[in-house]
Design a protein around this motif. Structure first.
Motif, short mmCIF file in Angstrom:
data_model
loop_
_atom_site.label_atom_id
_atom_site.label_comp_id
_atom_site.label_asym_id
_atom_site.label_seq_id
_atom_site.Cartn_x
_atom_site.Cartn_y
_atom_site.Cartn_z
N PHE A 284 0.34 -1.26 0.19
CA PHE A 284 -0.25 -0.21 0.31
C PHE A 284 1.17 2.10 -0.01
O PHE A 284 0.29 2.44 -0.93
CB PHE A 284 -1.44 -0.12 1.25
CG PHE A 284 -1.73 0.76 1.61
CD1 PHE A 284 -2.80 1.06 0.60
CD2 PHE A 284 -1.61 2.03 1.81
CE1 PHE A 284 -3.79 2.29 0.37
CE2 PHE A 284 -2.06 3.43 2.17
CZ PHE A 284 -3.57 3.41 1.00
N ALA B 284 1.17 3.49 -2.97
CA ALA B 284 0.35 5.64 -2.31
C ALA B 284 1.31 5.81 -3.28
O ALA B 284 0.63 7.54 -3.45
CB ALA B 284 0.15 5.38 -1.13
N HIS C 164 -3.62 5.56 -7.30
CA HIS C 164 -4.37 5.37 -5.60
C HIS C 164 -4.32 3.29 -5.92
O HIS C 164 -4.98 2.86 -7.33
CB HIS C 164 -5.84 5.27 -6.20
CG HIS C 164 -6.18 7.17 -6.67
ND1 HIS C 164 -5.60 8.20 -4.96
CD2 HIS C 164 -6.02 8.14 -7.10
CE1 HIS C 164 -5.77 8.93 -5.61
NE2 HIS C 164 -6.31 9.11 -7.35
N LEU D 205 -9.01 2.78 -6.24
CA LEU D 205 -9.27 4.30 -5.10
C LEU D 205 -9.23 5.29 -4.56
O LEU D 205 -7.73 5.55 -4.26
CB LEU D 205 -10.24 3.33 -3.82
CG LEU D 205 -10.47 1.56 -4.10
CD1 LEU D 205 -10.20 0.63 -2.56
CD2 LEU D 205 -11.98 1.49 -4.78
N ILE E 259 -8.51 7.05 -2.28
CA ILE E 259 -8.12 7.12 -1.03
C ILE E 259 -6.86 8.17 -0.85
O ILE E 259 -6.56 8.73 -1.00
CB ILE E 259 -6.94 6.50 -0.45
CG1 ILE E 259 -7.96 5.11 -0.63
CG2 ILE E 259 -6.67 5.84 0.96
CD1 ILE E 259 -7.78 3.56 -0.31
N PRO E 260 -7.62 9.75 0.89
CA PRO E 260 -6.95 10.25 1.19
C PRO E 260 -5.50 9.67 1.19
O PRO E 260 -5.05 9.39 1.64
CB PRO E 260 -7.18 10.99 2.30
CG PRO E 260 -8.97 10.21 1.59
CD PRO E 260 -8.72 9.32 1.37
N HIS E 261 -4.46 11.24 0.57
CA HIS E 261 -3.17 10.57 0.36
C HIS E 261 -2.22 9.48 0.03
O HIS E 261 -1.75 8.64 0.71
CB HIS E 261 -2.30 10.81 2.02
CG HIS E 261 -3.16 11.87 2.64
ND1 HIS E 261 -3.26 13.16 3.26
CD2 HIS E 261 -3.76 11.83 3.76
CE1 HIS E 261 -3.29 13.75 3.68
NE2 HIS E 261 -3.98 13.31 4.00
N THR E 262 -2.93 9.82 -1.12
CA THR E 262 -2.88 8.35 -2.04
C THR E 262 -2.33 9.51 -3.19
O THR E 262 -3.06 10.61 -3.53
CB THR E 262 -3.22 7.38 -2.33
OG1 THR E 262 -4.53 7.87 -2.74
CG2 THR E 262 -3.47 6.38 -1.14
#
Length: 419
Positions: free
Chosen positions: A66, A70, A74, A78, A80-83
């Motif tokens: 991950f 990241a 994404h 997805l 996802i915040p801070h990716t």
């Protein structure tokens, strides 16, 4: 700005693909090992430890997968915040990189301090004398990097900076004394003689091509009697034959009096170029007029394009570019750089002053050039190039995270059993 198409991302190198498959395969293996150890946990006392190892290894591997993913995109697509950190912060990376270059490389005192320790002439001499030493993997990689940089940078701005630097340097140089010193040195060593012989041969060709003009001038200035009797044609022929004889004698006799007069004139010219304020002022005015001339500006444009093309050829194929007569001349020059300490000091001093001056005059422009070039790249290009550059090491992080996580899981399980 270079078009985006020219900056298209290269496909992932084979080494990166292998490491990515290895890291993913290890994670899948840990998942299979966990399922097997869980299913057969009661068959042997060691199997719970294997299960703990595989379980923690999966957690560590997934966490590092991950984290690595990241950076560039994404995970699982997805939002996802801070990716997708690098694509989202491309402009900030460009600005930070530019400021890093400015603060650490393009401050004049920093450049001067770093250049003081560099023997540029010696390094260039060793490489030119034996260029094959620099054509290994490192040399090939450096060549590809140099070619990519030259192709990707904003050629309009880069060319403008290079041509501006050339024109600025020419304006700052007092060329008359340099010409005078060069001419005096050439005369002292006899290097002017081939030029003088060439001038004499050129004079013979000019005379042969313009005989009709001499005959027309004599005919126009002759009286009616001379034209009526044909003496004007005879006189013109005698003049032409006399000039041809004079040129032939000058070409054959190195001690000919006229050659001596020409050499005396050249010596006086060399002296005046160095010490006559009036002549130096005229030469300076002519130089400034030439610098403003559109034809001269086009010549500088062509010089820059030829230099850039030559640098690209050298970067793409250094062995071929250094072949033939040019390569032999460069190898001889490399040997001279290694043996002539005075020349090496002069070149090192020139390079140092040029680098310091460029940092002072063009540091901000270079920073903007780098930043704007990176901003002009599309996010996919930046992401792919950075991932190709460091992705192999990042896959090692995934592998290490999987194994370290497994060992931590074993340690935790052991403590749980003992307590």
């Amino acid at each position: 700005m270079a078009p985006v198409s020219s900056l298209s991302a290269d496909s992932a190198p084979s080494g990166l693909r292998r490491m990515r498959r290895a890291a993913t395969g290890l994670l899948l293996f840990m998942a299979a090992l966990f399922l097997l150890a869980r299913h057969y946990a009661d068959l042997h006392p060691v199997l719970p430890f294997v299960r703990a190892f595989a379980e923690a290894a999966m957690v560590g591997g997934l966490a590092d997968w991950f984290a690595v993913t990241a950076l560039f995109r994404h995970p699982l697509h997805l939002p996802i915040p801070h990716t997708a950190i690098i694509p989202r912060n491309k402009d900030r990376i460009a600005e930070t990189l530019g400021q890093f270059l400015r603060a650490n490389f393009l401050i004049p005192r920093v450049v001067a301090r770093r250049m003081q320790r560099l023997d540029v002439a010696g390094a260039a001499g060793r490489w030119l004398a034996a260029p094959a030493h620099g054509t290994g993997r490192i040399g090939a990689g450096a060549s590809r990097l140099a070619a990519n940089i030259l192709e990707s940078l904003d050629q309009v701005r880069l060319g403008g900076m290079a041509k501006g630097a050339i024109a600025s340097r020419l304006r700052a140089i007092d060329v008359a004394p340099l010409f005078g010193q060069a001419l005096a040195a050439a005369i002292a060593n006899g290097r002017h003689l081939p030029l003088l012989d060439s001038m004499i041969r050129g004079g013979a060709r000019i005379l042969e091509a313009n005989e009709h003009l001499i005959r027309e001038m004599v005919h126009a200035r002759a009286g009616a009697v001379m034209r009526w009797t044909g003496l004007d044609e005879t006189l013109a022929t005698k003049i032409i034959e006399g000039l041809k004889k004079l040129i032939d004698e000058m070409a054959e006799d190195p001690e000919h009096p006229v050659r001596g007069k020409v050499e005396e004139g050249l010596e006086r010219l060399a002296e005046r170029l160095q010490h006559d304020p009036e002549l130096r002022a005229r030469v300076e005015a002519f130089k400034l007029e030439m610098l403003e001339n559109q034809g001269f500006q086009r010549w500088i444009d062509g010089l820059w394009e030829q230099s850039r093309a030559a640098m690209l050829r050298l970067a793409r194929d250094p062995e071929r570019a250094l072949g033939g007569r040019m390569g032999e001349a460069l190898r001889q020059f490399g040997g001279t750089l290694q043996t002539d300490a005075r020349l090496a000091r002069t070149i090192n001093r020139f390079v140092r002053r040029t680098a310091v001056g460029a940092a002072s005059d063009y540091g901000d422009g270079i920073v903007r050039l780098v930043s704007d070039t990176i901003r002009g790249w599309d996010a996919q290009t930046v992401t792919s190039r950075l991932e190709n550059a460091v992705g192999r090491d990042l896959q090692y992080i995934r592998i290490n995270g999987t194994l370290v996580g497994g060992m931590v899981g074993v340690a935790i399980h052991a403590v749980d059993v003992l307590l």
